[in-house]
Each structure stands twice: as C-alpha cells, then as structure tokens.
Design a protein around this motif. Sequence first.
Motif, short mmCIF file in Angstrom:
data_model
loop_
_atom_site.label_atom_id
_atom_site.label_comp_id
_atom_site.label_asym_id
_atom_site.label_seq_id
_atom_site.Cartn_x
_atom_site.Cartn_y
_atom_site.Cartn_z
N SER A 167 36.37 68.87 -28.41
CA SER A 167 36.45 67.33 -28.71
C SER A 167 36.50 67.17 -30.22
CB SER A 167 35.29 66.66 -28.27
OG SER A 167 33.98 67.49 -28.75
N LEU A 168 36.05 68.22 -31.03
CA LEU A 168 36.21 68.11 -32.50
C LEU A 168 37.71 68.51 -32.77
CD1 LEU A 168 35.31 68.61 -35.36
CD2 LEU A 168 34.68 70.81 -35.01
N VAL A 169 38.19 69.41 -32.18
CA VAL A 169 39.62 69.68 -32.47
C VAL A 169 40.64 68.76 -31.98
CG1 VAL A 169 41.64 71.64 -32.02
CG2 VAL A 169 39.02 72.35 -32.16
N LEU A 170 40.49 67.97 -30.99
CA LEU A 170 41.44 66.88 -30.47
C LEU A 170 41.19 65.78 -31.66
CD1 LEU A 170 40.44 66.05 -26.89
CD2 LEU A 170 42.52 66.58 -27.77
N LEU A 171 40.10 65.48 -32.06
CA LEU A 171 39.84 64.52 -33.26
C LEU A 171 40.67 64.96 -34.46
CD1 LEU A 171 38.54 62.03 -34.70
CD2 LEU A 171 36.64 63.58 -34.84
N ALA A 172 40.37 66.17 -34.73
CA ALA A 172 41.19 66.83 -35.92
C ALA A 172 42.52 66.85 -35.86
CB ALA A 172 40.58 68.09 -36.25
N PHE A 173 43.07 67.39 -34.76
CA PHE A 173 44.62 67.08 -34.22
C PHE A 173 45.08 65.62 -34.57
CE2 PHE A 173 46.32 70.80 -32.04
CZ PHE A 173 45.70 71.68 -32.42
N ALA A 174 44.51 64.65 -33.84
CA ALA A 174 44.89 63.31 -33.78
C ALA A 174 44.82 62.80 -35.29
CB ALA A 174 44.05 62.49 -32.88
N LEU A 175 43.83 63.10 -36.03
CA LEU A 175 43.47 62.64 -37.33
C LEU A 175 44.79 63.17 -38.40
CD1 LEU A 175 39.93 62.33 -37.99
CD2 LEU A 175 41.49 60.56 -37.83
N ALA A 176 44.95 64.18 -38.22
CA ALA A 176 45.93 64.97 -38.85
C ALA A 176 47.38 64.58 -38.76
CB ALA A 176 46.08 66.49 -38.65
N GLY A 177 47.70 64.14 -37.36
CA GLY A 177 48.93 63.54 -37.10
C GLY A 177 49.01 62.33 -37.61
N LEU A 178 47.85 61.47 -37.39
CA LEU A 178 47.65 60.09 -37.90
C LEU A 178 47.99 59.91 -39.37
CD1 LEU A 178 47.04 57.12 -37.14
CD2 LEU A 178 44.81 57.65 -37.59
N PHE A 179 47.21 60.81 -40.36
CA PHE A 179 47.32 60.59 -41.65
C PHE A 179 48.71 61.23 -42.07
CE2 PHE A 179 42.65 61.11 -41.59
CZ PHE A 179 42.40 59.86 -41.85
N ALA A 180 49.24 62.13 -41.44
CA ALA A 180 50.75 62.58 -41.90
C ALA A 180 51.63 61.59 -41.57
CB ALA A 180 51.04 63.92 -40.92
N ALA A 181 51.61 60.92 -40.53
CA ALA A 181 52.52 59.80 -40.08
C ALA A 181 52.18 58.75 -41.20
CB ALA A 181 52.25 59.15 -38.88
#
Lengths: 382, 226
Positions: A167-181
């Motif tokens: 769940s932590l990695v899912l959150l970090a993946f999604a946030l990294a993608g969101l902030f990059a976008a």
Amino acid sequence: MLERAQPWTPDRSRLLFAWLVERRVVLAWWAGSRAIVVAGILVIHWLRAPRGYFGHAIFAHILGPLEAWDGIWYRAVAARGYLLVPGHQSDPAFFPFYPLLLKLVGLTGMSVGAAGVVLSNLLFAGALLAFDALGHELFPDALARRATLLLAVFPTGYVCSMLYPESLVLLAFALAGLFAARGRWLACAAAAAVAALARPEGVLLVLPIAAALASQWRRLDPDQRGRGIAAVLSAPAAAISFPVYLWWTLHDPFAWSEAQQAWGRSFRIGGLWHSLSRMGDELSRQPWAARDIGFGAVTLLLLAAAWRAGAPRTWILLGALLVVVPLGSGSFNSDARFALLALPAYWGLAWLASTRAVFTLLALLCAGLLAAATVTLPLVFP
Amino acid sequence: MMSSVRALIRFRWLLSALGVPVCVAAVGVGVQGVAFRRPTGDTLVAAAALEELLRYHVMRGTEELGRTRVTSTCVQGWFRPPHGHRLVRGELVLLGNGTRLYDVGHGIRVAGTAGLAPLADRARFLLAACPRFLGEVLGERLIKGARVHGDRTAADGGPALLLAFRAPRGPMALYVSPPSDRPVELRISGAHGRGWTDLNPGGGRAAIRRVFHAFRVATKRRTLNA
C-alpha cells in the motif's frame, strides 16, 4: 531553487474537506473493500480454518492473519534491525522504509502488528486518492474514477491490509506520477525515494518520471530541468542507500542479494526461460502457482488494454517489468502480488469496463475474488 | 570574477540535479542508521562463524564425554532412508568405537535399533558438530535475536574466539579460530551432560567412504541401510 510552500490556514482545511467530499465515492469503495478483507479475516479467525500454514499464535488474535507471512519479518526488522544469517532465510531481503514506519507507529503505544495493519489500510486509502488524481491527469474523468474503484476491490488488494509495504509503494508510485505530471519535481523526487526505499521495484519509477520530464523539457527553465533530473535520479539514489547501510552495519553490501538467494530468489540469465519452461512442473508441485501465473498473465493483458486506452508507454513498460523481472529468479512465486503495483493495468481494466453493466460485473467479480483470496490466506503466501 | 559568477549561475541547475540525489542517498543511510538497531560485534562474528561452518559437509573430531574419548566423523547430505522413496536431508555420524548415529529429520537414532537414541548418544551426536545441524541451532538463535556472547580465549593451541549461546538442549560454546572463523572446538553442557570436541572441519573421500561403508550407503543412490 525550492518549491514554494503554502501556509496552512483554516481555508485550506475547508478546501481539504471539500476535496475529500468530492472523492467520497473512492473512500466509500475503500471502506467497502477493506470491510470485505476484515470480514474474511474474522471468518478464518472464528473458524480457525483453513489452518494451512498458520499456527495457534496467528489465530490467537483477530488481526493475526493480517500480520502473518512477511509481516513477521517486517516486524522483526522494526524490532531488531538487520542481520544476515548465512544458510537461513533472513531479514536483509526486506527493504527498510516500511519497517521504519512500523517502528514509528509502534511509538503510539499500540502493538506494532495492530498499528501496522491500521497504517497499511490508511496508506491504501491515500494510494487510491493519489491514483485517482493521477488518473484524472492522464484520462477522462469517468475512466480515471472507474480505474480507482476497480483498484479498490482488486483481488490481490487484500495484501494492502497486511503488514506488507504494497500500500505504501502504491501510494508512492501514484504520487511520484502525479507530481511528475504536474511538474512538481522535488515532491516527485521525495515520492520516488520513498518507493525505492520500500521495494526494489521503486527504481523502475525512473522510466515514467524521465518520460514526464522529457515531455515538459522545452518549457522548463534550467532550474526546473535540474530539479527534474533530480527527480529521475532520486529513486536509484534511495535504493543505493540500502546496500550502503548494509555495508556499514553488516560489512556486506551484497547482504540483500545473498538474503534473496536464501528465499529462492537468485536472478540469473535464463531465469525467465526457466520459469516459463518449468511452469508445468511448478503447477504440479504447487497448484497455488496457478494464482500467480494467472494474475501475471491477466496483468499483461490489462497492460495491452491500457496501451489501447492511451496510457503513457513508460507506465506500461514499468507495469510489464513488474510482472516479468521477478520471473528472472526462475519462479512465479508472488508474481500476483508484484503485479498489483502495475498501475496501468487498472486503467486497462477500466477501459474494458466502459459500460455500466460490464463495470458492475467486473467489480462484483473482483470483490468475490478479493473475499476468496482473503479467506485462503493461511493456505498460500501472498 | 564576473565571468566565474556567470558560469556558476549558468550551471546552477547542476546543483539540484546532482545534489538532491546525493542528499537522498545520504539521508537514506542516516535514517536507517538512526532507526534500526545494529547487531553487536559478537553477533556479527557468530554470523561469520556460521558462514564458515556451513562451507563444510564433513566434520571430524575427537569427543570427550564423561571420561571417555572417542573419534567422530559426521557426513551430511541427501539420503534415501530404508523403506523410503524420497531423498531426505540428514547427517550420519560414525564414532571411533563403531557406534553409528544418524538423523534424517525424525530425531537422533542409533543405527540398528528402534526408537530415539539414549541421552548419552544424543550428546555424542551433538559433539560430532555436524555443520548443518549445528548451523541450524546457531542460525535459529541469531534469527530470533537471541544474545550470543563472545570472548577472546585460546583453544586447540592457538588464539580463539568463544561464542556462547543457549541451544534448546542446553548451553553450547563454539570456539572459532580468527581470522578465518574456522571452528576448532565445541563444548556442550545441560540435559545431555558435559562434553567437548576438538574439531577438524572437512575430510577427504576416504573419511566419507568409511562412513558410507559403515552405514552401508550405496554411494550412487545414497540409500541408507541403517
């Protein structure tokens, strides 16, 4: 040089509340899916069945099954730190960020196990909200929302309620993608670093972050480009800090890969071919391998659907690598869990569920399989 | 001067491009260092000794239990037990007095007799210091975070490190020779009595053949006719 921070005001609290109200459907699906998992756990706790590999200690308290399997090792790291024990399965096989959080939540006075279960569930709620926001950046609103809701009930999502870092990695993946976008590169760097310190797969974030940077490169000033490069390099930098720490503390920078060997995960040339050619043997020896093979294959198909839906290619490549790279160890073990992190698969699933009827059918199927996966937890490791 | 400042400003982006990842790595190491307990030096020596121990598949020694001295040879490997079809992992111990002890996962037994071995023979088996058997005991203790106490001492006519740990059947002390961490002596006390062994890890084909011959192990299929 630094990104501007917004002061926290009562207005911002109201905005956050309004933001959450807008996403109440996501939170409702999160609550519903977690209720399915908890109900499944209560059933096996009361029935003390199926027994599988679980002993009395795990059935002794209600949350025991959610703290089992690798959760025991993450708790051990939080309690005692790392030690490579030659010839034995030992804890340097587990990346440090999740046990570090366990240690922190343990300071609340709750037992580390119970606090970890609460933590994982809350992180999963955060992961759904972040994935929803990322989806809205990349797709039409309806498809993005359907993908989030299907992720909430995805069958292997039971692991997001366990003492596992998914769940932590899912959150970090999604946030990294969101902030990059959104071009928020330092925040992206932080999210990528968390992902890479929680699971080795976090390093793969280099691909979508680099692609996002490349797509924005022409309109960035030199400072922003520098921060963008920093975001690309942050995940590998964070991942490197783990072997460096092991070198410092155990005098062995390769302790992680040596521990992986004891867990039957030694990557080798030809490992992928070995996995595929011995699939039949693995199925006859361990019929539960069908679950991992099935979910790995379904994920690859969903990635193909995501390609058709127009998902960013580098996210699709990341998803494919999440499924395929672990097969290099010569086994399908846990491939279903590794594939859970393939975010584009849910966009592909949502693209397939374009009508209300298909979406309802898929959601019900996923929820049923989620319940089945939860109650069979004692029989096979995630 | 001005041109240097201009050059610095021009390449300012490099500061964040490289500085942030370096900071991420440094903070990562630092946070782990602060958050997690480090193993003690004794524990690390015990882990190194375990690694060295597990390199061997044969262990020879001279045991003393009570006042009786006897030589021992342990050979470990995969064997097919009598009336069994599947290969099982186990240890065969041949004592100098002809006693044959073995364990293929169902407890320590004396070849040719039914049931578990008597206490004294179990102690003899422990003292034979079969690497995998002893490694299991020491490894379990390390995984569970149990204390391993280390001391500089002498054994086998040279400097040695004593690693003391509590095993299920009583306290054990393994002496290893620095810096190779090669095991040189094992002492046991507790339920099985007190005893020690002068260890000589490894052994040639002759030692293995002697043990296999005593146990009537068919070397091709390693069938154990105990």
